[in-house]
Motif scaffolding. Structure first.
Motif, PDB file in Angstrom:
ATOM      1  N   THR A  53       0.843  -1.203  -0.291  1.00 21.49           N
ATOM      2  CA  THR A  53       0.221  -0.112  -0.025  1.00 21.49           C
ATOM      3  C   THR A  53       0.890   1.232  -0.170  1.00 21.49           C
ATOM      4  OG1 THR A  53      -0.244   0.231   2.327  1.00 21.49           O
ATOM      5  CG2 THR A  53      -1.772  -1.303   1.571  1.00 21.49           C
ATOM      6  N   GLU A  54       0.298   2.337  -0.487  1.00 19.02           N
ATOM      7  CA  GLU A  54       0.911   3.405  -0.284  1.00 19.02           C
ATOM      8  C   GLU A  54       0.740   4.038   1.188  1.00 19.02           C
ATOM      9  OE1 GLU A  54       0.152   5.710  -4.462  1.00 19.02           O
ATOM     10  OE2 GLU A  54      -1.517   5.949  -2.959  1.00 19.02           O
ATOM     11  N   LEU A  55       1.238   5.258   1.579  1.00 13.77           N
ATOM     12  CA  LEU A  55       1.044   5.618   2.892  1.00 13.77           C
ATOM     13  C   LEU A  55      -0.569   6.257   2.669  1.00 13.77           C
ATOM     14  CD1 LEU A  55       3.981   7.650   3.887  1.00 13.77           C
ATOM     15  CD2 LEU A  55       3.139   5.398   4.903  1.00 13.77           C
ATOM     16  N   ALA A  56      -1.301   6.090   3.903  1.00 17.40           N
ATOM     17  CA  ALA A  56      -2.788   6.631   3.699  1.00 17.40           C
ATOM     18  C   ALA A  56      -2.815   8.039   4.260  1.00 17.40           C
ATOM     19  CB  ALA A  56      -3.473   5.897   4.866  1.00 17.40           C
ATOM     20  N   VAL A  57      -3.372   8.774   3.324  1.00 19.64           N
ATOM     21  CA  VAL A  57      -3.299  10.421   3.750  1.00 19.64           C
ATOM     22  C   VAL A  57      -4.894  10.744   3.945  1.00 19.64           C
ATOM     23  CG1 VAL A  57      -2.688  12.705   2.796  1.00 19.64           C
ATOM     24  CG2 VAL A  57      -1.378  10.615   2.363  1.00 19.64           C
ATOM     25  N   ASN A  58      -5.192  12.033   4.559  1.00 14.76           N
ATOM     26  CA  ASN A  58      -6.578  12.473   4.568  1.00 14.76           C
ATOM     27  C   ASN A  58      -6.433  13.868   3.887  1.00 14.76           C
ATOM     28  OD1 ASN A  58      -5.518  14.221   6.410  1.00 14.76           O
ATOM     29  ND2 ASN A  58      -6.693  13.407   8.354  1.00 14.76           N
ATOM     30  N   ALA A  59      -7.510  14.783   3.876  1.00  8.30           N
ATOM     31  CA  ALA A  59      -7.681  15.922   3.206  1.00  8.30           C
ATOM     32  C   ALA A  59      -6.736  16.913   4.040  1.00  8.30           C
ATOM     33  CB  ALA A  59      -9.051  16.431   3.411  1.00  8.30           C
ATOM     34  N   ALA A  60      -6.555  16.710   5.148  1.00  7.75           N
ATOM     35  CA  ALA A  60      -5.517  17.748   6.005  1.00  7.75           C
ATOM     36  C   ALA A  60      -4.217  17.382   5.920  1.00  7.75           C
ATOM     37  CB  ALA A  60      -5.845  17.697   7.638  1.00  7.75           C
ATOM     38  N   GLY A  61      -3.893  16.447   5.112  1.00  5.00           N
ATOM     39  CA  GLY A  61      -2.403  15.876   4.859  1.00  5.00           C
ATOM     40  C   GLY A  61      -1.755  15.170   5.901  1.00  5.00           C
ATOM     41  N   GLN A  67      -0.143  -1.716   7.440  1.00  2.00           N
ATOM     42  CA  GLN A  67       0.709  -2.953   7.766  1.00  2.00           C
ATOM     43  C   GLN A  67      -0.320  -4.091   7.610  1.00  2.00           C
ATOM     44  OE1 GLN A  67       2.270  -3.639  11.684  1.00  2.00           O
ATOM     45  NE2 GLN A  67       4.060  -4.597  10.627  1.00  2.00           N
ATOM     46  N   TYR A  68       0.062  -4.985   6.601  1.00  2.00           N
ATOM     47  CA  TYR A  68      -0.869  -6.226   6.428  1.00  2.00           C
ATOM     48  C   TYR A  68      -0.483  -7.382   7.097  1.00  2.00           C
ATOM     49  CZ  TYR A  68      -3.863  -9.371   4.050  1.00  2.00           C
ATOM     50  OH  TYR A  68      -4.958 -10.412   3.847  1.00  2.00           O
ATOM     51  N   ASP A  69      -1.344  -7.735   7.828  1.00  2.00           N
ATOM     52  CA  ASP A  69      -1.123  -9.228   8.616  1.00  2.00           C
ATOM     53  C   ASP A  69      -1.719 -10.303   7.672  1.00  2.00           C
ATOM     54  OD1 ASP A  69      -1.359 -11.542  10.281  1.00  2.00           O
ATOM     55  OD2 ASP A  69      -1.938 -10.425  12.141  1.00  2.00           O
ATOM     56  N   THR A  70      -1.015 -11.088   6.941  1.00  2.00           N
ATOM     57  CA  THR A  70      -1.299 -11.860   6.117  1.00  2.00           C
ATOM     58  C   THR A  70      -2.235 -13.389   6.727  1.00  2.00           C
ATOM     59  OG1 THR A  70       0.607 -11.545   4.764  1.00  2.00           O
ATOM     60  CG2 THR A  70      -0.622 -13.623   4.258  1.00  2.00           C
ATOM     61  N   ALA A  71      -1.537 -13.424   7.907  1.00  2.00           N
ATOM     62  CA  ALA A  71      -2.435 -14.748   8.504  1.00  2.00           C
ATOM     63  C   ALA A  71      -3.616 -14.314   9.190  1.00  2.00           C
ATOM     64  CB  ALA A  71      -1.437 -15.305   9.726  1.00  2.00           C
ATOM     65  N   ALA A  72      -3.744 -13.224   9.578  1.00  2.00           N
ATOM     66  CA  ALA A  72      -5.179 -12.944  10.018  1.00  2.00           C
ATOM     67  C   ALA A  72      -5.944 -12.249   9.091  1.00  2.00           C
ATOM     68  CB  ALA A  72      -5.012 -11.770  11.136  1.00  2.00           C
ATOM     69  N   GLY A  73      -5.423 -11.694   7.842  1.00  2.00           N
ATOM     70  CA  GLY A  73      -6.215 -10.871   6.885  1.00  2.00           C
ATOM     71  C   GLY A  73      -6.747  -9.553   7.348  1.00  2.00           C
ATOM     72  N   LEU A  74      -5.753  -9.064   8.334  1.00  2.00           N
ATOM     73  CA  LEU A  74      -6.309  -7.704   8.824  1.00  2.00           C
ATOM     74  C   LEU A  74      -5.162  -6.642   8.480  1.00  2.00           C
ATOM     75  CD1 LEU A  74      -6.658  -8.745  12.406  1.00  2.00           C
ATOM     76  CD2 LEU A  74      -8.515  -8.109  10.976  1.00  2.00           C
ATOM     77  N   LEU A  75      -5.606  -5.398   7.975  1.00  2.00           N
ATOM     78  CA  LEU A  75      -4.844  -4.219   7.734  1.00  2.00           C
ATOM     79  C   LEU A  75      -4.777  -3.448   8.830  1.00  2.00           C
ATOM     80  CD1 LEU A  75      -3.427  -3.539   5.320  1.00  2.00           C
ATOM     81  CD2 LEU A  75      -5.395  -1.915   4.491  1.00  2.00           C
ATOM     82  N   ARG A  76      -3.566  -3.217   9.423  1.00  2.00           N
ATOM     83  CA  ARG A  76      -3.227  -2.455  10.758  1.00  2.00           C
ATOM     84  C   ARG A  76      -2.807  -1.143  10.317  1.00  2.00           C
ATOM     85  NH1 ARG A  76       0.024  -5.914  12.807  1.00  2.00           N
ATOM     86  NH2 ARG A  76      -1.595  -7.251  13.769  1.00  2.00           N
ATOM     87  N   ASP A  91     -11.888   7.241  13.915  1.00  2.00           N
ATOM     88  CA  ASP A  91     -12.710   7.455  12.528  1.00  2.00           C
ATOM     89  C   ASP A  91     -11.356   7.721  11.697  1.00  2.00           C
ATOM     90  OD1 ASP A  91     -13.922   7.954  10.001  1.00  2.00           O
ATOM     91  OD2 ASP A  91     -15.165   9.895  11.198  1.00  2.00           O
ATOM     92  N   LEU A  92     -11.260   6.666  10.546  1.00  2.00           N
ATOM     93  CA  LEU A  92     -10.300   6.835   9.570  1.00  2.00           C
ATOM     94  C   LEU A  92     -10.916   6.769   8.238  1.00  2.00           C
ATOM     95  CD1 LEU A  92      -8.107   4.067  11.004  1.00  2.00           C
ATOM     96  CD2 LEU A  92      -7.348   6.374  11.018  1.00  2.00           C
ATOM     97  N   SER A  93     -12.298   7.026   8.105  1.00  2.00           N
ATOM     98  CA  SER A  93     -12.810   7.290   6.819  1.00  2.00           C
ATOM     99  C   SER A  93     -12.407   8.230   5.907  1.00  2.00           C
ATOM    100  CB  SER A  93     -14.366   7.107   7.266  1.00  2.00           C
ATOM    101  OG  SER A  93     -14.798   8.402   7.729  1.00  2.00           O
ATOM    102  N   GLY A  94     -11.629   9.293   6.396  1.00  2.00           N
ATOM    103  CA  GLY A  94     -11.120  10.262   5.557  1.00  2.00           C
ATOM    104  C   GLY A  94      -9.928  10.071   4.913  1.00  2.00           C
ATOM    105  N   PHE A  95      -9.325   8.785   5.594  1.00  2.00           N
ATOM    106  CA  PHE A  95      -7.972   8.510   5.005  1.00  2.00           C
ATOM    107  C   PHE A  95      -8.230   7.662   3.715  1.00  2.00           C
ATOM    108  CE2 PHE A  95      -6.973   9.905   8.957  1.00  2.00           C
ATOM    109  CZ  PHE A  95      -5.814  10.508   8.898  1.00  2.00           C
ATOM    110  N   SER A  96      -7.257   7.579   2.747  1.00  2.00           N
ATOM    111  CA  SER A  96      -7.252   6.549   1.637  1.00  2.00           C
ATOM    112  C   SER A  96      -6.100   6.149   1.249  1.00  2.00           C
ATOM    113  CB  SER A  96      -8.140   7.002   0.508  1.00  2.00           C
ATOM    114  OG  SER A  96      -7.787   8.079  -0.062  1.00  2.00           O
ATOM    115  N   ALA A  97      -5.690   5.071   0.475  1.00  2.00           N
ATOM    116  CA  ALA A  97      -4.483   4.792   0.152  1.00  2.00           C
ATOM    117  C   ALA A  97      -4.723   3.775  -1.137  1.00  2.00           C
ATOM    118  CB  ALA A  97      -3.613   4.041   1.119  1.00  2.00           C
ATOM    119  N   ARG A  98      -3.735   3.858  -2.149  1.00  2.00           N
ATOM    120  CA  ARG A  98      -3.871   2.916  -3.418  1.00  2.00           C
ATOM    121  C   ARG A  98      -3.262   1.720  -2.786  1.00  2.00           C
ATOM    122  NH1 ARG A  98      -2.224   5.262  -8.867  1.00  2.00           N
ATOM    123  NH2 ARG A  98      -0.327   5.314  -7.640  1.00  2.00           N
TER     124      ARG A  98
END
Length: 104
Positions: A53-61, A67-76, A91-98
């Motif tokens: 992933t890229e770093l996640a960024v919100n509108a405020a910068g 960090q992906y946990d492959t075994a658990a299927g979780l994105l930390r 609330d992380l809904s304002g953050f996005s990453a490719r």
């Protein structure tokens, strides 16, 4: 010289036996400690061997690490200044990453 481990998944895949999915990920409205579920099934795959992933960024910068946990299927989610996991219920809904997922 770097140390390279060649035993994780397919070190070199020239057979086109892997699937690559590229998309954009938006954070959850209420983060759960341990990570946000991000499974192969979410992408129409049976396994994820690598998630980048890229770093996640919100509108405020503000920037957060992922960090992906492959075994658990979780994105930390990680606070980069401290290296600590983001607090529960944030609330992380304002953050996005490719992202790019590679698997089968």
């Amino acid at each position: 010289m770097p140390t390279i481990t060649r035993t994780i998944g397919a070190f070199h895949d020239a057979s086109n036996a892997r699937i690559r999915k590229i998309g954009q990920y938006t954070g959850p409205a209420s983060y759960a400690t341990g990570g946000d579920p991000f499974t192969a099934a979410n992408l129409g795959m049976s396994t994820i061997e690598l998630l980048v992933t890229e770093l996640a960024v919100n509108a405020a910068g503000t920037v957060r690490g992922l960090q992906y946990d492959t075994a658990a299927g979780l994105l930390r989610w990680i606070v980069l200044d401290t290296g600590a996991e983001v607090a529960a219920t944030t609330d992380l809904s304002g953050f996005s990453a490719r992202f790019e997922a590679i698997g089968k």
